[in-house]
Design a protein around this motif. Structure first.
Motif, short mmCIF file in Angstrom:
data_model
loop_
_atom_site.label_atom_id
_atom_site.label_comp_id
_atom_site.label_asym_id
_atom_site.label_seq_id
_atom_site.Cartn_x
_atom_site.Cartn_y
_atom_site.Cartn_z
N ASN A 25 0.83 -1.21 0.00
CA ASN A 25 0.00 0.00 0.00
C ASN A 25 0.86 1.25 0.00
O ASN A 25 0.54 2.23 -0.68
CB ASN A 25 -0.95 -0.01 1.20
N THR A 26 1.94 1.23 0.76
CA THR A 26 2.86 2.37 0.78
C THR A 26 3.48 2.57 -0.59
O THR A 26 3.57 3.69 -1.09
CB THR A 26 3.97 2.15 1.83
N LEU A 27 3.88 1.49 -1.22
CA LEU A 27 4.47 1.55 -2.54
C LEU A 27 3.48 2.11 -3.55
O LEU A 27 3.81 3.01 -4.34
CB LEU A 27 4.93 0.16 -2.96
N ARG A 28 2.23 1.64 -3.49
CA ARG A 28 1.20 2.14 -4.41
C ARG A 28 0.85 3.60 -4.14
O ARG A 28 0.49 4.33 -5.05
CB ARG A 28 -0.05 1.28 -4.33
N SER A 29 0.96 4.01 -2.88
CA SER A 29 0.62 5.39 -2.55
C SER A 29 1.60 6.38 -3.19
O SER A 29 1.31 7.57 -3.28
CB SER A 29 0.58 5.59 -1.04
N GLN A 30 2.71 5.88 -3.63
CA GLN A 30 3.72 6.74 -4.27
C GLN A 30 3.49 6.91 -5.77
O GLN A 30 4.23 7.62 -6.43
CB GLN A 30 5.12 6.18 -4.02
N ASP A 31 2.44 6.27 -6.30
CA ASP A 31 2.17 6.35 -7.73
C ASP A 31 2.01 7.79 -8.21
O ASP A 31 2.54 8.15 -9.27
CB ASP A 31 0.92 5.55 -8.09
N GLU A 32 1.27 8.59 -7.47
CA GLU A 32 1.05 9.98 -7.87
C GLU A 32 2.37 10.78 -7.86
O GLU A 32 2.59 11.60 -8.75
CB GLU A 32 0.01 10.66 -6.98
N LYS A 33 3.21 10.52 -6.88
CA LYS A 33 4.51 11.19 -6.83
C LYS A 33 5.36 10.81 -8.04
O LYS A 33 6.03 11.65 -8.62
CB LYS A 33 5.26 10.84 -5.54
N MET A 34 5.30 9.54 -8.41
CA MET A 34 6.06 9.09 -9.57
C MET A 34 5.52 9.72 -10.85
O MET A 34 6.29 10.12 -11.73
CB MET A 34 6.02 7.57 -9.67
N LYS A 35 4.22 9.83 -10.94
CA LYS A 35 3.61 10.45 -12.12
C LYS A 35 4.02 11.92 -12.19
O LYS A 35 4.38 12.42 -13.27
CB LYS A 35 2.08 10.33 -12.05
N ALA A 36 4.00 12.61 -11.07
CA ALA A 36 4.40 14.01 -11.04
C ALA A 36 5.88 14.18 -11.40
O ALA A 36 6.24 15.10 -12.14
CB ALA A 36 4.13 14.61 -9.67
N LEU A 37 6.72 13.28 -10.90
CA LEU A 37 8.14 13.33 -11.24
C LEU A 37 8.35 13.13 -12.72
O LEU A 37 9.13 13.84 -13.36
CB LEU A 37 8.89 12.25 -10.45
N ASP A 38 7.63 12.17 -13.30
CA ASP A 38 7.74 11.90 -14.74
C ASP A 38 7.28 13.10 -15.56
O ASP A 38 7.92 13.47 -16.55
CB ASP A 38 6.92 10.66 -15.07
N GLU A 39 6.18 13.71 -15.14
CA GLU A 39 5.67 14.88 -15.86
C GLU A 39 6.65 16.05 -15.77
O GLU A 39 6.86 16.78 -16.76
CB GLU A 39 4.31 15.28 -15.33
N LEU A 40 7.25 16.24 -14.60
CA LEU A 40 8.24 17.31 -14.44
C LEU A 40 9.44 17.06 -15.34
O LEU A 40 9.93 17.97 -16.01
CB LEU A 40 8.67 17.43 -12.98
N ALA A 41 9.92 15.83 -15.35
CA ALA A 41 11.05 15.50 -16.21
C ALA A 41 10.70 15.74 -17.67
O ALA A 41 11.51 16.31 -18.42
CB ALA A 41 11.47 14.05 -15.99
N ASP A 42 9.50 15.33 -18.10
CA ASP A 42 9.07 15.57 -19.48
C ASP A 42 9.09 17.05 -19.81
O ASP A 42 9.57 17.47 -20.87
CB ASP A 42 7.66 15.02 -19.72
#
Length: 95
Positions: A25-42
């Motif tokens: 659950n903790t790992l899945r809760s980081q999905d939004e952070k990962m998406k935001a990081l990917d969007e920032l990098a893009d």
């Protein structure tokens, strides 16, 4: 967390599965952070940031580590499911 420990009783396995579920659950809760990081990098890459190569390499490194963690998480869940089935079999055989 000891990934080799699969429990020696049904209670042990259930406890390990609960702890694993919390971790997943903790790992899945980081999905939004990962998406935001990917969007920032893009965005930074699109805008031609001077460190674009470093940004892209770091993003790929983080994604690879996360993918590996997700894979290990799935493998661990399968191991714990199998361990629970085995412990239930042992219990039923002893009855």
């Amino acid at each position: 967390m000891d990934f080799d420990d699969l429990g020696s009783t049904i209670d042990d396995v259930e406890s390990l599965r609960k702890r694993h579920e919390d971790f997943a659950n903790t790992l899945r809760s980081q999905d939004e952070k990962m998406k935001a990081l990917d969007e920032l990098a893009d965005r930074l890459l699109r805008e031609g940031h001077p460190d674009a190569a470093l940004i892209d390499a770091k993003r790929k490194e983080i994604k690879a580590r996360r993918d590996k963690a997700l894979q290990k998480c799935q493998e661990r869940e399968k191991q714990l499911q199998d361990a629970q089935a085995f412990q239930e079999f042992k219990r039923d055989a002893d009855e």
